[in-house]
Each structure stands twice: as structure tokens, then as C-alpha cells.
Design a protein around this motif. Sequence first.
Motif, PDB file in Angstrom:
ATOM      1  N   THR A  56     -37.674 -11.828  95.612  1.00 28.38           N
ATOM      2  CA  THR A  56     -36.631 -11.259  96.459  1.00 28.38           C
ATOM      3  C   THR A  56     -35.238 -11.699  96.010  1.00 28.38           C
ATOM      4  N   ILE A  57     -35.051 -12.990  95.767  1.00 25.85           N
ATOM      5  CA  ILE A  57     -33.730 -13.486  95.377  1.00 25.85           C
ATOM      6  C   ILE A  57     -33.353 -13.082  93.950  1.00 25.85           C
ATOM      7  N   PRO A  58     -34.254 -13.212  92.957  1.00 23.78           N
ATOM      8  CA  PRO A  58     -33.911 -12.675  91.642  1.00 23.78           C
ATOM      9  C   PRO A  58     -33.490 -11.209  91.670  1.00 23.78           C
ATOM     10  N   ASP A  59     -34.168 -10.402  92.482  1.00 26.67           N
ATOM     11  CA  ASP A  59     -33.791  -8.989  92.577  1.00 26.67           C
ATOM     12  C   ASP A  59     -32.410  -8.833  93.218  1.00 26.67           C
ATOM     13  N   TRP A  60     -32.100  -9.678  94.202  1.00 27.81           N
ATOM     14  CA  TRP A  60     -30.768  -9.643  94.823  1.00 27.81           C
ATOM     15  C   TRP A  60     -29.689  -9.958  93.791  1.00 27.81           C
ATOM     16  N   LEU A  61     -29.926 -10.967  92.963  1.00 26.97           N
ATOM     17  CA  LEU A  61     -28.942 -11.310  91.928  1.00 26.97           C
ATOM     18  C   LEU A  61     -28.808 -10.178  90.904  1.00 26.97           C
ATOM     19  N   ALA A  62     -29.924  -9.530  90.594  1.00 27.74           N
ATOM     20  CA  ALA A  62     -29.899  -8.478  89.583  1.00 27.74           C
ATOM     21  C   ALA A  62     -29.245  -7.200  90.090  1.00 27.74           C
ATOM     22  N   THR A  63     -29.482  -6.860  91.368  1.00 31.75           N
ATOM     23  CA  THR A  63     -29.052  -5.555  91.872  1.00 31.75           C
ATOM     24  C   THR A  63     -27.932  -5.617  92.903  1.00 31.75           C
ATOM     25  N   GLY A  64     -27.756  -6.780  93.520  1.00 34.48           N
ATOM     26  CA  GLY A  64     -26.789  -6.893  94.614  1.00 34.48           C
ATOM     27  C   GLY A  64     -27.351  -6.478  95.953  1.00 34.48           C
ATOM     28  N   ALA A  86     -28.806 -18.731  87.366  1.00 35.08           N
ATOM     29  CA  ALA A  86     -29.649 -17.706  86.775  1.00 35.08           C
ATOM     30  C   ALA A  86     -30.926 -17.636  87.600  1.00 35.08           C
ATOM     31  N   SER A  87     -31.700 -16.602  87.374  1.00 31.77           N
ATOM     32  CA  SER A  87     -32.988 -16.517  88.059  1.00 31.77           C
ATOM     33  C   SER A  87     -34.060 -16.069  87.067  1.00 31.77           C
ATOM     34  N   TYR A  88     -35.289 -16.452  87.394  1.00 33.28           N
ATOM     35  CA  TYR A  88     -36.397 -16.284  86.456  1.00 33.28           C
ATOM     36  C   TYR A  88     -37.679 -16.192  87.273  1.00 33.28           C
ATOM     37  N   TRP A  89     -38.603 -15.316  86.852  1.00 39.26           N
ATOM     38  CA  TRP A  89     -39.877 -15.257  87.572  1.00 39.26           C
ATOM     39  C   TRP A  89     -41.036 -15.013  86.622  1.00 39.26           C
ATOM     40  N   LEU A  90     -42.226 -15.451  87.064  1.00 37.33           N
ATOM     41  CA  LEU A  90     -43.455 -15.262  86.304  1.00 37.33           C
ATOM     42  C   LEU A  90     -44.562 -14.747  87.214  1.00 37.33           C
ATOM     43  N   ASP A  91     -45.477 -13.972  86.639  1.00 36.49           N
ATOM     44  CA  ASP A  91     -46.682 -13.571  87.368  1.00 36.49           C
ATOM     45  C   ASP A  91     -47.776 -14.615  87.117  1.00 36.49           C
ATOM     46  N   ASN A  92     -48.966 -14.386  87.658  1.00 35.57           N
ATOM     47  CA  ASN A  92     -50.027 -15.384  87.552  1.00 35.57           C
ATOM     48  C   ASN A  92     -50.425 -15.694  86.110  1.00 35.57           C
ATOM     49  N   SER A  93     -50.520 -14.671  85.284  1.00 38.18           N
ATOM     50  CA  SER A  93     -50.897 -14.935  83.892  1.00 38.18           C
ATOM     51  C   SER A  93     -49.830 -15.760  83.184  1.00 38.18           C
ATOM     52  N   GLY A  94     -48.574 -15.498  83.505  1.00 37.04           N
ATOM     53  CA  GLY A  94     -47.489 -16.291  82.935  1.00 37.04           C
ATOM     54  C   GLY A  94     -47.514 -17.729  83.414  1.00 37.04           C
ATOM     55  N   ILE A  95     -47.885 -17.934  84.685  1.00 36.17           N
ATOM     56  CA  ILE A  95     -47.978 -19.297  85.222  1.00 36.17           C
ATOM     57  C   ILE A  95     -49.064 -20.074  84.490  1.00 36.17           C
TER      58      ILE A  95
END
Length: 471
Positions: free
Chosen positions: A288-296, A336-345
Motif C-alpha cells: 500500500t505505501i510503496p504504491d502511494w509513493l509511486a502514484t501519489g 525509497a520503497s521496495y517490495w518482494l513476493d514470497n518467492s523473492g523472500i
Amino acid sequence: MTYTDTRDSSVAVDFRTAVLGGMNSETGGLYIPTALPKLEGRFTNRNPEPSFRDVAFTMARPFVEGEIPDDDLMEIIQNAYPFTPKIVPVGSVSYVLELFHGPTCAFKDFGARFMARVMSYFNKDEGRTLHILVATSGDTGSAVGSAFHGVPGLDVTILYPQGKISPLQEKQLSTFTGNVRALKIRGTFDDCQKLVKTAFTDADLRRRLRLSSANSINISRLLPQSFYYMYSALAVRNRIPLDSRLEDPAIVAVVPSGNFGNLTSGLMAMKMGAPISGFVAATNTNRTIPDWLATGQYEARPSVETYANAMDVGAPSNYERIRAMYPLEEARRLFASYWLDNSGISKAIHDCKERTGYTIDPHGAIGWQAWEDIRSGAMARLADGERNDFTKPGLTPNFPDWGKAAAERNAVGIILETAHPAKFGRIVYDAIGQEPVLPERLAEVMALPDRAVPMENDYALFKEWLEENLE
């Protein structure tokens, strides 16, 4: 110190009111200090750096001025922290900040133990029990339960999403007795959080019961989490000349983020003089927060179950505080913001062990991978104008003020390891092929009987249960 409200800036209350109230029941807003005092340079420039307890006392003092005398505050600090955070280098420009050395092996111990002692201090002359309601997506509940267990005049009810936390985490929550008990809700963490928030704004219920919170919506949980940001940043700054010999590099805190209370605490520490240049908000598929930073655009959404379950939050409460402290553009410059899915984790847990020898938990693994990507060229590509697809795992497209230093390899990272990897034994085992060592204090919990009460995700039923079971 005066505290106001994220939804009504005309509100002005003292620390005691903010702590015992948890949130403003009239507006639903969260309490924030009207100003953040900056620590004196003669304190922050010490070499060697001050001890953790000295940092905690010095940072807390202005927040409680006129309400808790220095001697009592020092006693609270000493009693809350028989343990300290540990800084472990995993490379010349990478440090893991271990925050799991408290009784429940999670960073929440730092906030919960301070909060319990402050609440007990303020509540000692009250004639009625103060009831603490707390929603947890993993570690908050056990830390709060441990911190408040047996404390006179205080009573704790913990809500957690049934089947959506690790077995060990559930054991830590479901085995309390006495003044602490757990409800396992058939729903998500967001459902648990909504039940708690609804209770706080229920005027009828609040007439019957004295209620307060122990989530990061309570200012006395946020404040002490800022202590370890200050302590670690001062310690790492003093180590840099020996470890990497960089000249005045940016210090970046990489923060596993779910409800965003931890990152909000870091922002407070930076304003108070911690030598931190900025932050990385590292999260899972609940972005949610990464998307807010990316899109406003801020769009709360249902949470999604992941391996990093303590961050399975689709509607982070502390978004309100971040927005109250920083407009969007300023937030974009700070982190900055960064996210991973389960396979990335899973891959990050494996790669961290393979490259550094360090066994990291799923939450810290996202932070470690974020920092690896940033220092290995991801931030440099942003500097060159490349813009990532924010809907895919990785670094989101905003370029913070410290991005230039990171792109030029003149930055160091402090990666917050928020929980002991043994709390996620199966996930870690599947990633690296070996079980993390189980601390004795966790092994003892596994032998205790479960006492959690099952409950539907229904506010009327929750309210009825509270009225029937709490004094």
C-alpha cells in the motif's frame, strides 16, 4: 511537551492523556508531538557513542517533561531494558541491527516494555482497571502480553488472525494467563485492527470500560522505537572510518514495514538529530505505501498472506502520522520503497546466508535484498532515468535525496532484523536447508497449553465478549 491529533490540529493534550487514551476517541485520530526537539551536538557527537540506555533516557526526557521526574524515568528505562540492540556487520557497508534480544525475540519488546511501565506509572493512582486492546499480525501481541503480564491495574486483550501467523508466534500469544488473554479472529490482521479501532470510538463501550491501545497507534510504543535508530546510527557513524573508510557517507535505515510504526519512529529519530540520511520502506506483497509513493494515491486494500506475516497489513495505521509529518513530495525525498513476493523472500533468505553466512528472518530478508539491490546498481539506474514498474517486485520509481550518494557507492545501510529467524523455522529451513537455532526462551513456550478464545469477525460479538469478560 504538547501532543496534537492527526485529524484535528487544535487538539492539545499532555503525555499522560495521549498514552492512557491511545487515540483520540472523538476524532479517531492518532496523537503526535507538536514539535520534536533536536538533541545537542555534544551528546550526538560523542565517540565512543552513548550507551543505549543513555540514548533512551536523553530522547525520552523532553517527551515526559513535567510529568515523569528524571529519577522515575531512569528507573523506567533501566527496568525496561535489561537487553540492548546489537549491530552485526555483514559487509563493509552493510550492518544488521538485531532487535530480537528481548524476552519475546522481536523488536516489539523495545516499545512494549517501555509502554507498559509508563502506563503503570500513570495508572497507579487510578481506582479502575485500564484495559489494553491490541491487534497483532505476529509479534506485537506477544511482546505486549509479556510486557504487561502481572502488572497491577492493567489488563490486556490481544486479537490475532487465526491461522495467519507462524505456529511459534501463535504459541507466544495463546498461552498467557492472568491479566492477559488472546482472541483468535476468523479474518485478517486488518479485521483485527478494525475491531480494536471501532471499540475505541464506541462511546457506549468507553463509558463502561477504560480503554487504551498497545499497537503502534499509541505514542508510547512509537517513542521508544526511535531509541534504537539513534543508537545504531551513532554507533555505525563511528565505525565507518574503520569498516569502509568512506568519507561522510549517507547512512540509510532499511526498515521492514507493515503498519509503518517502526518507520515512523525512525523519522522521529532523524528529526531529533540521528545521523540518518533517509530510509527504505521494505515490505511484502501488501504494498500500500510503496504504491502511494509511486502514484501519489493512497488506497487501503485487503491484506494478503505472505511469509513475512508481521507485515501483512493492507491499511497501515501510521500512514496518518507519516502524512501529518510529511507531505507526499517530502516523503518521496526521504525514503525509497521496495517490495518482494514470497518467492523473492525465500531467495533473499538463501542468498543472504550464501553470501554473508548470516541467517536472517523473512522480514529482515526483504530489507537485506533491498539494500543489496540498491548498492548493486538499482539506485544508479534510477539516477540515470530508468523507472521501474511499481507493480512488480523490487525498488519503486521515486528517487530520494540520498539516492545520489547510494548510486555513487557513498552510502552505508543499517538493515533492521526485527525478529529472530527461529520464529519462522519452516520458512527459513525451506530456504537454506537448516533449522535456525531455537532460543531457550522460545522453546519453553512451545510446551505450554493453548488458551486462545476463537471468535468471528463481528464487532457486536466482540463488544459483547468484552462487556461480559472485562471488569
